[in-house]
Design an enzyme around this catalytic site. Structure first.
Site, PDB file in Angstrom:
ATOM      1  N   CYS A 131      34.069  53.684  25.267  1.00 25.79           N
ATOM      2  CA  CYS A 131      33.976  52.481  24.446  1.00 25.79           C
ATOM      3  C   CYS A 131      32.680  51.730  24.720  1.00 25.79           C
ATOM      4  CB  CYS A 131      35.184  51.587  24.736  1.00 25.79           C
ATOM      5  SG  CYS A 131      35.130  50.036  23.839  1.00 25.79           S
ATOM      6  N   CYS A 134      33.029  47.926  24.802  1.00 22.92           N
ATOM      7  CA  CYS A 134      33.622  47.379  26.026  1.00 22.92           C
ATOM      8  C   CYS A 134      32.613  47.421  27.179  1.00 22.92           C
ATOM      9  CB  CYS A 134      34.850  48.182  26.455  1.00 22.92           C
ATOM     10  SG  CYS A 134      35.919  48.706  25.122  1.00 22.92           S
ATOM     11  N   ASP A 135      31.868  48.509  27.285  1.00 26.27           N
ATOM     12  CA  ASP A 135      31.097  48.750  28.509  1.00 26.27           C
ATOM     13  C   ASP A 135      29.583  48.766  28.328  1.00 26.27           C
ATOM     14  OD1 ASP A 135      33.556  49.139  29.776  1.00 26.27           O
ATOM     15  OD2 ASP A 135      33.589  51.252  29.230  1.00 26.27           O
TER      16      ASP A 135
END
Ligand code: NAP
Length: 309
Positions: A131, A134-135
């Site tokens: 992701c 997300c990261d």
């Protein structure tokens, strides 16, 4: 006893909740391990009708939840451990607690697929991720070469997102043509920071010994040539697998675990309905999942009405 239990809280789940709530069935939504579903890990959603400027995936899901709750849907963070559909009322075990339901809508969605190559599991959270939203902004990825694996819309979206952070983004695909939609493919392939590496399979993610990602070992599938591409992060975007393991043996599924949809939103068990990515290997869009959630809700409502006549 619940009239309707909805398992899952993505587009399909919340739309099912909205419709069953408006039918006065006070649905209980079990939000599961990823409240809001996969869309909460997307950056901007540009193809959900009604939002011409696009909107954040998390925001879209929060709005859907609010809308369903406004009409009486109830939500809990529970995750289903066991489902028993062989007799009615249907029995669910949710975080150790028993719940009985007259009808169930399965809307458990799908999860990211893994490559299954050496180094992948050991380096998860140490540079291997599923992701970018997300990261991607993590310090370890800043101004570093990064790898995205896959050739679909997700891979293009991840690669484009990562251009904000990485120095160069290698888009590694096993064929020489992207599967992504034209608009996404064009955006990715014309971006100056994105470099496609065609016909390439990831054989290993390096370096488990150092407990951080230092590169990927590739094999060219046409020439068999091996190369190493140095990078600080590997973003795997090779599609999804349905989250249906707990329903094995309870409802009919195909060989890959997608729940088989009969007429409308019916499963092989009367009173158990299905909606969204856990039953859809073709469209897998937010709007189609929402549509299926609506259909499942209408079917559940009609099923209960027919029984109570
Ligand atoms: P997808 O369309 O199924 O694409 C998966 C990609 O990964 C394919 O290119 C596939 O290669 C490759 N792949 C699969 N298994 C692999 C493996 N073991 N090793 C290496 N490569 C592998 O999945 P997706 O990109 O996640 O998209 C899913 C759905 O969501 C699609 O309908 C898509 O349109 C939609 N989506 C839309 C947007 C958007 O519109 N902005 C964004 C994200 C997703 P092959 O091509 O060779 O099969």
């Amino acid at each position: 006893m619940e009239k309707v239990v909805i398992i899952g809280s993505g587009c399909a789940g919340w739309t099912g909740a909205l419709y069953t709530a408006r039918a006065n069935l006070k649905p209980l939504v079990l939000m599961g391990a990823q409240p809001g579903g996969l869309l909460t890990t997307t950056s901007i959603v540009e193809n959900f009708p009604g939002f011409p400027e696009g909107l954040d995936g998390f925001e879209l899901m929060s709005r859907m939840q609010k809308q369903a709750e406004r009409f009486g849907a109830r939500a809990t963070f529970g995750t289903v451990e066991k489902a028993e559909f062989s007799k009615r009322p249907f029995a669910l075990t949710v975080d150790g607690e028993a719940i009985e339901a007259e009808t169930v809508i399965i809307a458990t969605g799908a999860s990211h697929k893994h490559l299954g190559v050496p180094g992948e599991a050991l380096l998860e959270t140490k540079g291997v991720t599923y992701c970018a939203t997300c990261d991607g902004a993590l310090p370890i990825f800043r101004n570093q070469p990064l790898v995205v694996v896959g050739g679909g819309d997700s891979a293009c979206e991840e690669a484009l997102y990562l251009t904000r952070f990485g120095s160069e983004i290698f888009l590694i695909h096993r064929r020489d043509k992207l599967r992504a939609s034209k608009i996404m493919a064009e955006r990715a392939l014309t971006h100056p920071k994105i470099r496609p590496l065609w016909d390439s399979a990831v054989m290993e993610i390096l370096d488990a010994g150092q407990e951080r990602v230092t590169g990927v070992k590739l094999k060219n599938l046409k020439t068999d040539a091996g190369t190493i591409v140095p990078c600080a992060g590997v973003f795997v975007a090779i599609g999804h697998a349905p989250n249906t393991g707990i329903f094995k043996g309870q409802v009919e599924m195909d060989g890959e675990g997608y729940i088989i949809r009969g007429k409308g939103a019916a499963t092989s068990v009367p009173g158990v309905f299905v909606a969204g990515d856990c039953a859809d290997r073709v469209y897998r869009q937010a709007v189609t999942a929402a549509g299926m959630g609506c259909a499942a809700a209408i079917e559940a409502e009609r099923f209960l009405a027919a029984e109570n006549q």
